[in-house]
Design a protein around this motif. Structure first.
Motif, short mmCIF file in Angstrom:
data_model
loop_
_atom_site.label_atom_id
_atom_site.label_comp_id
_atom_site.label_asym_id
_atom_site.label_seq_id
_atom_site.Cartn_x
_atom_site.Cartn_y
_atom_site.Cartn_z
N THR A 136 -2.50 -11.57 0.19
CA THR A 136 -3.07 -10.23 0.25
C THR A 136 -2.16 -9.32 1.09
O THR A 136 -1.44 -9.78 1.97
N SER A 137 -2.20 -8.04 0.79
CA SER A 137 -1.54 -7.05 1.64
C SER A 137 -2.52 -5.90 1.84
O SER A 137 -3.02 -5.32 0.88
N ILE A 138 -2.78 -5.61 3.09
CA ILE A 138 -3.81 -4.64 3.45
C ILE A 138 -3.19 -3.26 3.60
O ILE A 138 -1.97 -3.12 3.78
N SER A 139 -4.00 -2.23 3.54
CA SER A 139 -3.54 -0.85 3.64
C SER A 139 -4.37 -0.09 4.67
O SER A 139 -5.54 -0.41 4.90
N ALA A 140 -3.76 0.94 5.24
CA ALA A 140 -4.52 1.83 6.12
C ALA A 140 -5.61 2.56 5.35
O ALA A 140 -6.59 3.02 5.94
N ALA A 141 -5.45 2.66 4.03
CA ALA A 141 -6.41 3.38 3.21
C ALA A 141 -7.65 2.55 2.87
O ALA A 141 -8.64 3.10 2.40
N HIS A 142 -7.60 1.24 3.06
CA HIS A 142 -8.78 0.42 2.80
C HIS A 142 -9.91 0.80 3.77
O HIS A 142 -9.67 1.04 4.96
N THR A 143 -11.11 0.82 3.28
CA THR A 143 -12.28 1.02 4.13
C THR A 143 -12.80 -0.33 4.61
O THR A 143 -12.52 -1.37 4.00
N PHE A 144 -13.55 -0.31 5.69
CA PHE A 144 -14.19 -1.55 6.15
C PHE A 144 -15.09 -2.11 5.04
O PHE A 144 -15.19 -3.34 4.87
N ALA A 145 -15.73 -1.22 4.30
CA ALA A 145 -16.62 -1.68 3.23
C ALA A 145 -15.83 -2.44 2.16
O ALA A 145 -16.30 -3.47 1.64
N GLN A 146 -14.64 -1.95 1.82
CA GLN A 146 -13.82 -2.65 0.83
C GLN A 146 -13.36 -4.01 1.35
O GLN A 146 -13.35 -5.01 0.62
N ILE A 147 -12.99 -4.06 2.62
CA ILE A 147 -12.55 -5.33 3.20
C ILE A 147 -13.71 -6.32 3.24
O ILE A 147 -13.55 -7.51 2.89
N ASP A 148 -14.88 -5.84 3.62
CA ASP A 148 -16.04 -6.74 3.66
C ASP A 148 -16.42 -7.21 2.26
O ASP A 148 -16.83 -8.36 2.07
N THR A 149 -16.28 -6.33 1.26
CA THR A 149 -16.53 -6.75 -0.12
C THR A 149 -15.54 -7.82 -0.54
O THR A 149 -15.91 -8.82 -1.19
#
Length: 407
Positions: free
Chosen positions: A368-381
């Motif tokens: 995986t590669s994470i982004s500053a644009a991801h929301t906590f909700a997206q990460i938790d999903t």
């Protein structure tokens, strides 16, 4: 028999993937909605395999800069800078990058891959010694072949092994160039740069750091691992890319070497490749300005990285050695990796399937590669999807199911 029969072993492995219903080489998105969402097979999907670290691919200012430059100067340069000349944007970008890194010189390339090809093949050649971390990116290995220097691999992230191998070269002619990466692209681990810089000083070698995955991510101002480790003065050359934190395409090298400008004449990948289009240069300049003036992007990125990394560990998955925007999850075998990846996509989560020969030590990874644009909700999903697929595949029946010793 065909001319491609020499690749039979890889074709067999690729055919096995396709027979399982998985074909990473031909995965096609119906649409890209934002830095963090796309449409895949008709389903809205969270994107966690893009390297879009600061989320700038849809930034309105970057887009507007690109559109304005394209309208004013056209869609492309249609040739190399040696043949068709340097546009104002090219020199402005090189000046801005040199200033960002506090260096005297900068060269911009048309891709990050090309930057490593050009720089490594120009800095060292026959009779020189190129000291490569064993887990180096393919572009580094290909650049080493083009330059014809003797390639000496040292154990991944082992300053001691590097030192021993350099000591064996005492008295031998030729230059020594050490090459490491800020953040390694598969496992997301960082180089022990303080220790490597100490080896460099003691042995009289030169040091190049590829900050492709660490630019905009590490350091007080986002200059990368060399800044974070406090050893920028020991690094002779920094290579990087625009296709990660800066959201475009291209590469660069910065240095204080007094003879650096000769690279424009001896560097074949630079001389014989069409230069970056005006629109790409313009958006990259705007993105670099945002990297420098909006530190909340970098801070938000690292908060997101920690949330994903720690969440996967709590679930019982085996991750890489440290929390960075690249978070790799080890799989026990290739069959499980393929099935897990396919089920994640079907559940609305896209990431990278990484299998040999692309991975170190033949490990099988979900990257995986994470982004500053991801929301906590997206990460938790995403974590919920990982947990659900893991349960379906029996990962938690008797505690976490691990690929023993993989990471």
């Amino acid at each position: 028999m065909t001319i491609l029969a020499k690749h039979a072993a890889l074709k067999h492995a690729y055919d096995a993937l396709r027979e399982s219903g998985v074909d990473p080489a031909h995965l096609k998105f119906d649409d890209i909605i934002s830095p963090t969402e796309g449409v895949l097979n008709g389903r809205r999907t969270i994107l966690m395999g893009t390297n879009n670290y600061l989320g700038l691919t849809f930034d309105p200012d970057c887009i507007e800069s690109s559109v304005e430059a394209t309208r004013h100067q056209g869609t492309g340069t249609t040739g190399s800078r040696m043949a068709n000349g340097t546009y104002l944007g090219h020199s402005a970008l090189e000046t801005a990058l040199a200033d960002f890194y506090g260096r005297k010189q900068c060269m911009v390339f048309s891709t990050g891959y090309q930057a490593n090809l050009g720089v490594l093949s120009s800095l060292v050649g026959r009779g020189d010694h190129l000291m490569l971390d064993a887990d180096s990116h393919a572009s580094i290995y290909d650049g080493s072949r083009l330059g014809q220097a003797e390639v000496i691999r040292f154990r991944h992230n082992s300053a001691d092994d590097l030192y021993k191998r350099l000591r064996r070269l005492e008295g031998a002619p030729g230059d020594r160039l050490i090459v490491v990466e800020g953040i390694y692209s598969m496992l997301g681990d960082t180089a022990p740069l303080k220790e490597i810089a100490a080896v460099k000083r003691e042995t009289g070698a030169y040091l190049l750091v590829d900050e492709a995955h660490s630019m905009g991510v590490l350091g007080e101002t986002g200059r990368g691992l060399a800044e974070a480790a406090g050893v920028e003065a020991d690094v002779d050359f920094i290579v990087g890319t625009f296709s990660k934190s800066l959201g475009s395409v291209g590469g660069f090298c910065v240095s204080d070497s007094p003879d650096f400008d000769i690279m424009r004449i001896v560097c074949r990948p630079y001389m014989f490749t069409a230069s970056l289009p005006p629109g790409v240069v313009a958006s990259t300049l705007t993105a670099l300005h945002k990297l420098r003036t909006e530190p909340h992007l970098r801070h938000g990125l690292m908060r997101n990285a920690h949330r994903l990394y720690e969440g996967l560990q709590r679930l019982g998955f085996e991750t890489g050695p440290e929390p960075n925007p690249i978070v790799a999850v080890a799989m026990p075998d290739q069959e499980t990796a393929v099935i897990f990846w396919k089920m994640l996509i079907e559940a609305g989560l896209y990431l990278n399937l990484a299998v040999p020969p692309a991975t170190p030590n033949n490990v099988r990874l979900l990257r995986t590669s994470i982004s500053a644009a991801h929301t906590f909700a997206q990460i938790d999903t995403a974590l919920d999807i990982f947990a659900d697929v893991g349960r379906q595949l029996g990962f938690f029946a008797e505690g976490p199911r691990r690929a023993a010793g993989a990471l």
